[in-house]
Design an enzyme around this catalytic site. Structure first.
Site, mmCIF file in Angstrom:
data_model
loop_
_atom_site.group_PDB
_atom_site.id
_atom_site.type_symbol
_atom_site.label_atom_id
_atom_site.label_comp_id
_atom_site.label_asym_id
_atom_site.label_seq_id
_atom_site.Cartn_x
_atom_site.Cartn_y
_atom_site.Cartn_z
ATOM 1 N N ASP A 58 69.870 47.980 52.796
ATOM 2 C CA ASP A 58 69.866 47.115 51.622
ATOM 3 C C ASP A 58 71.265 46.549 51.387
ATOM 4 O O ASP A 58 71.437 45.401 51.008
ATOM 5 C CB ASP A 58 69.449 47.906 50.376
ATOM 6 C CG ASP A 58 67.934 48.093 50.318
ATOM 7 O OD1 ASP A 58 67.268 47.795 51.331
ATOM 8 O OD2 ASP A 58 67.446 48.548 49.269
ATOM 9 N N GLU A 139 36.949 42.296 56.610
ATOM 10 C CA GLU A 139 38.248 42.405 55.933
ATOM 11 C C GLU A 139 38.062 42.917 54.520
ATOM 12 O O GLU A 139 37.000 42.750 53.937
ATOM 13 C CB GLU A 139 38.877 41.005 55.801
ATOM 14 C CG GLU A 139 39.293 40.401 57.082
ATOM 15 C CD GLU A 139 39.724 38.944 56.891
ATOM 16 O OE1 GLU A 139 39.852 38.483 55.747
ATOM 17 O OE2 GLU A 139 39.912 38.296 57.910
ATOM 18 N N LYS A 141 38.243 42.600 50.639
ATOM 19 C CA LYS A 141 38.203 41.472 49.713
ATOM 20 C C LYS A 141 39.226 41.764 48.626
ATOM 21 O O LYS A 141 39.027 42.646 47.796
ATOM 22 C CB LYS A 141 36.808 41.322 49.127
ATOM 23 C CG LYS A 141 36.642 40.068 48.303
ATOM 24 C CD LYS A 141 35.179 39.874 47.963
ATOM 25 C CE LYS A 141 34.954 38.540 47.261
ATOM 26 N NZ LYS A 141 35.751 38.372 46.062
ATOM 27 N N ASP A 143 41.294 41.593 45.387
ATOM 28 C CA ASP A 143 40.954 41.167 44.040
ATOM 29 C C ASP A 143 42.194 40.572 43.383
ATOM 30 O O ASP A 143 42.845 41.200 42.559
ATOM 31 C CB ASP A 143 40.434 42.365 43.246
ATOM 32 C CG ASP A 143 39.630 41.919 42.052
ATOM 33 O OD1 ASP A 143 39.385 40.703 41.939
ATOM 34 O OD2 ASP A 143 39.262 42.768 41.234
ATOM 35 N N GLU A 198 45.476 35.192 49.224
ATOM 36 C CA GLU A 198 45.303 35.760 47.895
ATOM 37 C C GLU A 198 46.648 36.282 47.404
ATOM 38 O O GLU A 198 47.345 36.985 48.132
ATOM 39 C CB GLU A 198 44.311 36.926 48.039
ATOM 40 C CG GLU A 198 43.582 37.274 46.800
ATOM 41 C CD GLU A 198 42.334 36.419 46.567
ATOM 42 O OE1 GLU A 198 42.056 35.485 47.349
ATOM 43 O OE2 GLU A 198 41.661 36.681 45.566
ATOM 44 N N TYR A 250 44.601 34.838 54.872
ATOM 45 C CA TYR A 250 43.440 35.197 55.689
ATOM 46 C C TYR A 250 42.739 33.992 56.300
ATOM 47 O O TYR A 250 41.667 34.123 56.864
ATOM 48 C CB TYR A 250 42.440 36.038 54.900
ATOM 49 C CG TYR A 250 42.165 35.539 53.497
ATOM 50 C CD1 TYR A 250 41.595 34.314 53.260
ATOM 51 C CD2 TYR A 250 42.491 36.335 52.401
ATOM 52 C CE1 TYR A 250 41.343 33.872 51.989
ATOM 53 C CE2 TYR A 250 42.248 35.898 51.110
ATOM 54 C CZ TYR A 250 41.674 34.660 50.900
ATOM 55 O OH TYR A 250 41.439 34.219 49.634
ATOM 56 N N LYS A 338 29.850 43.385 48.169
ATOM 57 C CA LYS A 338 30.517 43.885 46.973
ATOM 58 C C LYS A 338 30.295 45.391 46.836
ATOM 59 O O LYS A 338 29.165 45.874 46.987
ATOM 60 C CB LYS A 338 29.968 43.170 45.719
ATOM 61 C CG LYS A 338 30.167 41.658 45.743
ATOM 62 C CD LYS A 338 31.619 41.245 45.826
ATOM 63 C CE LYS A 338 32.337 41.338 44.523
ATOM 64 N NZ LYS A 338 32.051 40.280 43.560
ATOM 65 N N CYS A 432 18.514 29.688 13.244
ATOM 66 C CA CYS A 432 19.782 29.655 13.975
ATOM 67 C C CYS A 432 20.851 30.391 13.162
ATOM 68 O O CYS A 432 21.017 30.103 11.972
ATOM 69 C CB CYS A 432 20.209 28.207 14.209
ATOM 70 S SG CYS A 432 21.876 28.092 14.906
ATOM 71 N N CYS A 435 23.615 27.406 12.039
ATOM 72 C CA CYS A 435 23.314 26.316 11.101
ATOM 73 C C CYS A 435 22.097 26.632 10.235
ATOM 74 O O CYS A 435 21.757 25.862 9.342
ATOM 75 C CB CYS A 435 23.108 25.008 11.861
ATOM 76 S SG CYS A 435 21.588 24.969 12.812
ATOM 77 N N CYS A 450 17.831 26.700 19.165
ATOM 78 C CA CYS A 450 18.021 26.053 17.876
ATOM 79 C C CYS A 450 17.669 24.592 18.091
ATOM 80 O O CYS A 450 18.157 23.958 19.022
ATOM 81 C CB CYS A 450 19.476 26.215 17.443
ATOM 82 S SG CYS A 450 19.957 25.063 16.158
ATOM 83 N N CYS A 455 23.630 20.953 15.316
ATOM 84 C CA CYS A 455 24.131 22.316 15.057
ATOM 85 C C CYS A 455 25.575 22.429 15.558
ATOM 86 O O CYS A 455 25.853 22.133 16.726
ATOM 87 C CB CYS A 455 23.241 23.328 15.763
ATOM 88 S SG CYS A 455 23.917 24.998 15.789
HETATM 89 S S1 IVH Z 1 37.816 34.128 52.997
HETATM 90 C C1 IVH Z 1 35.597 29.960 52.570
HETATM 91 N N1 IVH Z 1 38.819 36.518 52.904
HETATM 92 O O1 IVH Z 1 37.251 35.885 47.559
HETATM 93 C C2 IVH Z 1 35.886 31.370 52.333
HETATM 94 N N2 IVH Z 1 38.395 35.414 50.855
HETATM 95 O O2 IVH Z 1 34.582 35.139 46.489
HETATM 96 C C3 IVH Z 1 37.324 31.649 52.424
HETATM 97 N N3 IVH Z 1 39.033 36.690 48.887
HETATM 98 O O3 IVH Z 1 37.814 32.483 47.006
HETATM 99 C C4 IVH Z 1 37.668 32.910 51.792
HETATM 100 N N4 IVH Z 1 39.808 38.449 49.954
HETATM 101 O O4 IVH Z 1 39.808 34.074 46.841
HETATM 102 C C5 IVH Z 1 38.383 35.477 52.189
HETATM 103 N N5 IVH Z 1 39.733 38.627 52.988
HETATM 104 C C6 IVH Z 1 39.320 37.586 52.285
HETATM 105 C C7 IVH Z 1 39.364 37.570 50.877
HETATM 106 C C8 IVH Z 1 38.872 36.458 50.199
HETATM 107 C C9 IVH Z 1 39.598 37.895 48.772
HETATM 108 C C10 IVH Z 1 38.635 35.841 47.760
HETATM 109 C C11 IVH Z 1 38.973 34.392 47.913
HETATM 110 C C12 IVH Z 1 37.680 33.655 47.751
HETATM 111 C C13 IVH Z 1 36.839 34.648 47.051
HETATM 112 C C14 IVH Z 1 35.381 34.418 47.339
#
Ligand code: IVH
Length: 701
Positions: A58, A139, A141, A143, A198, A250, A338, A432, A435, A450, A455
């Protein structure tokens, strides 16, 4: 991304070269040393933040930085956007510019169990030529917040958020502060590279921030994703630099030069450029291997220092991807798996009722606050009264809630063993709640509505929709303002926004002279929005942005559309009977006709540039709706040969050309459109699918 990636600690923030000395002529040695230092530092940054394999201490790194700072202080003209000194953030900005994505940022469809994932595999296989077998990459996903990073000649020039998929916010200044975003790519980079990925915040970083906040008696930040989104939207990049975000890439959305032939190769190419990629991508020979990888990460996700809400499964071969194509929302070659949502228990305190833009009354559960997947949940939608009835949740019940896709809280079920003896089923609303107007159940549907079009609750929702980004895009017209406009009766229908003037606006809370002037300018500008946006903004039932676009390009102007009978509308590809009827009903209603006339009187644009009008879906009668327009047709089409499309273009007055240039108005692109599509994208030429072309031209004689 390497799991052990860590943050350089104790590094003082403050590398900005600030002192101006006025020296103009820069000696060659200084210039050379500056370039050397920039490259050296970026390489060490890369080794440290991306590869987690630092080569120097560092202290040695700090010395290089100090030398660079000193050099830039002496010769301020040397400071360039890709200098590592610029990572601490520049001047605050007033707001974010909207930028158009050259290639839309699509989302991905979701699956929730192995059967759905196998069904995806089935669809992929059926979509490929006989004998071809898909290979997959699985891969994590991440968040976080989707981002697009643009590099020109290897230099980082732009970062944009996803926004609505077509247009997002330019967050370059904040992205520059992310240490794992290379400011310059390694090796011999292509002239243009747009990487997608991301932005995320590590759990450990959120903990660090929260510990500091606690020490200052500030409330903790709830979860890494919201903090990431909030940080990217900070107006002061120096503040953004204090929260250490991370990035993982990605995908490559656009590249000038040879594009990799597979996803696996794309990930390698990104890494070779110095962009961080996930260290957790796995190659899978078939869907059963994918399932095993998903099951593994479902168990291990808690061990990661960042949040993940599932896996993304992608077909590897670029050729296969081209074959499979995409819907308007998502590619057919990728799917999200998911992870099951977390479930929490809490007490139902009340059932409130919300009124939507078409008057639908939605029951909303108001609960004792419960922590769930990173946030504190207090409210959850119950969707409609039929669902409420089916679930039989009652005030006083202990209920189970989960976050669907880890985002939107949902009520699952009441815990019957814990129901208080006096808990009563919820009564259906007879008026409603806003209103007091008459309500009625949809004859064909599940909603209670309604019936009062005036309204205030409905009007607020309608106005929000009308002003929204995908519709008329009236900047500054947000929920808080709309609330006041409706409550003070300054606006009683959509057209009312065009009667607002400086005096009315300045009478509102939190509205200064400047904001009022900006809003009036935005309102004025919105009057020239193309028909498709107006149609979408009117909030006609079933008319989403895609259908609005189809209708606008088919009819060209609002009067032609208003005169169209349902049977004719229903002949348009993708427009079914119910949708056609809904459009006809909307325009048959005298109140809506009156609204349209008011909008006309305010000078709103009722036409769609470059579209119709034509006489009917099969207008082989000499109408020339495509006159003056140049088309290029490319790729494998489904229902027509290329020659047939050429004939059709010419019959309708258009010109068919063989190559894409600045004069091209439209590219009709089938599967495997390849280089012409890329060129069209680069030049901003409108790209039509075969269906969209048909909607514009009619299916032909
Ligand atoms: S590929 C056309 N790879 O998930 C698809 N997306 O629900 C290109 N995300 O909008 C996305 N990890 O923001 C891809 N390993 C991953 C990801 C990923 C997170 C997100 C991305 C996308 C959303 C879709």
């Amino acid at each position: 991304m390497a799991a052990t990636l860590r943050m350089r600690r104790n590094r003082p923030m403050g590398y900005n070269a600030a002192v101006m000395t006025g020296t103009r002529s820069i000696p060659a040695e200084a210039r050379e040393r500056h370039a050397q230092l920039k490259a050296e530092i970026e390489r060490h940054n890369q080794l440290y933040y991306v590869e987690a394999a630092p080569e120097i201490s560092d202290r040695a790194f700090d010395q290089l930085m100090s030398e660079l700072e000193a050099l830039e202080a002496e010769h301020p003209d040397l400071v360039s956007p890709d200098s590592p000194t610029q990572r601490v953030g520049g001047e605050p900005v007033e707001g974010f510019e909207t930028v158009e994505h050259a290639v839309p940022m699509l989302s991905i469809d979701n699956t929730y169990n192995p059967e759905e994932l196998r069904a995806f595999d089935g669809r992929v296989r059926r979509g490929l030529p006989p004998g071809e077998t898909p290979k997959y990459v699985a891969e994590l996903k991440f968040d976080g917040v989707a981002i697009s990073l643009q590099y020109r000649d290897g230099v980082f020039v732009r970062a944009a958020t996803r926004g609505d998929g077509t247009r997002g916010d330019d967050v370059t200044a904040n992205a520059r502060t992310i240490r794992s975003v290379p400011l310059r790519l390694l090796d011999s980079p292509p002239p243009l590279l747009e990487a997608r990925g991301e932005v995320l915040m590590r759990r450990s970083e959120l903990q660090r921030i929260n510990a500091e906040r606690e020490a200052r008696d500030e409330p903790p930040l709830a979860n890494p994703r919201n903090t990431t989104a909030g940080t990217l939207k900070l107006l002061d990049p120096r503040e953004a630099a204090k929260r250490r975000l991370d990035i993982v890439t990605y995908d490559v959305a656009a590249v000038e030069g040879a594009a990799p032939g597979s996803h696996w190769r794309t990930l390698e190419a990104l890494r070779e450029c110095g962009l961080p990629t996930s260290g957790h991508a796995e190659w899978c020979e078939d869907i059963e291997e994918v399932l095993a990888v998903c099951a593994k990460w479902e168990q291990k996700r808690a061990e990661l220092d960042f949040e993940t809400d599932g896996m993304v499964v992608k077909v590897d071969a670029a050729e296969h991807r081209r074959h499979l194509g995409a819907t308007s929302k998502a590619p057919r070659w990728a799917i999200a798996y998911k992870f099951p949502a977390q479930v929490g228990r809490t007490k139902l305190l009340n059932i409130g009722v919300q009124v939507g833009k078409s008057g639908a009354l939605t029951p909303v559960a108001e609960m004792e606050p419960v922590p769930l997947a990173g946030t504190i949940v207090r409210r959850a939608t119950l969707h409609n009264f039929e669902e409420l009835d089916r679930k039989d949740v009652r005030v006083g019940d202990t209920i189970e809630v989960q976050k669907a896709g880890d985002i939107i809280p949902q009520v699952l079920r009441p815990v019957l063993e814990l129901r208080p003896p006096d808990a009563q089923p919820h009564a259906l609303p007879t008026a409603c709640p806003v209103c007091g107007g008459e309500v009625r159940k949809d004859p064909e549907g599940v909603f209670i509505r309604c019936l009062n079009v005036a309204c205030p609750a409905q009007l607020k929702e309608r106005l929000e929709h009308f002003a929204s980004r995908g519709a008329m895009d009236i900047e500054g017209m947000g929920p808080a303002l709309i609330e006041q406009l409706v409550d003070k009766e300054l606006v009683t229908d959509i057209a009312g926004v065009y009667t607002l003037d400086t005096k009315a606006l300045e009478s509102l809370e939190r509205m200064g002279k400047k904001s009022a002037a900006n809003l009036l300018a935005a309102l004025e500008a919105s009057k020239s929005q193309p028909l498709r946006r107006l149609l979408f903004g009117l909030g006609i039932r079933h008319v989403g942005s895609h259908v609005a676009r189809l209708l606008a390009s088919r009819y060209g102007d609002l009067d032609a559309l208003m005169a169209a009978p349902a049977a004719e509308l229903a002949e348009i590809h993708e427009i079914g009977g119910a949708l056609a009827q809904s459009v006809v009903d909307f325009f048959a209603d005298p109140r809506n006709r009156a609204l349209i006339e008011k909008l006309r009187a305010h000078g709103l644009n009722f036409s769609e540039p470059g579209a119709g009008p034509s006489d009917g879906p099969d207008d082989g009668d000499g109408a020339q709706p495509l006159a003056g327009k140049t088309f290029v047709v490319t790729g494998a089409l489904q229902r027509h040969t290329r020659d047939e499309i050429h004939e059709r273009i010419k019959a309708l007055g258009g010109r068919a050309s063989g190559s894409v240039s600045g004069k091209t108005d439209y590219l009709v692109a089938g599967e495997n459109a390849g280089s012409k599509r890329a060129k069209a994208e680069e030049l901003g030429v409108t790209i039509l699918t075969e269906d969209e072309f048909e909607a514009m031209a009619g299916p032909g004689p």
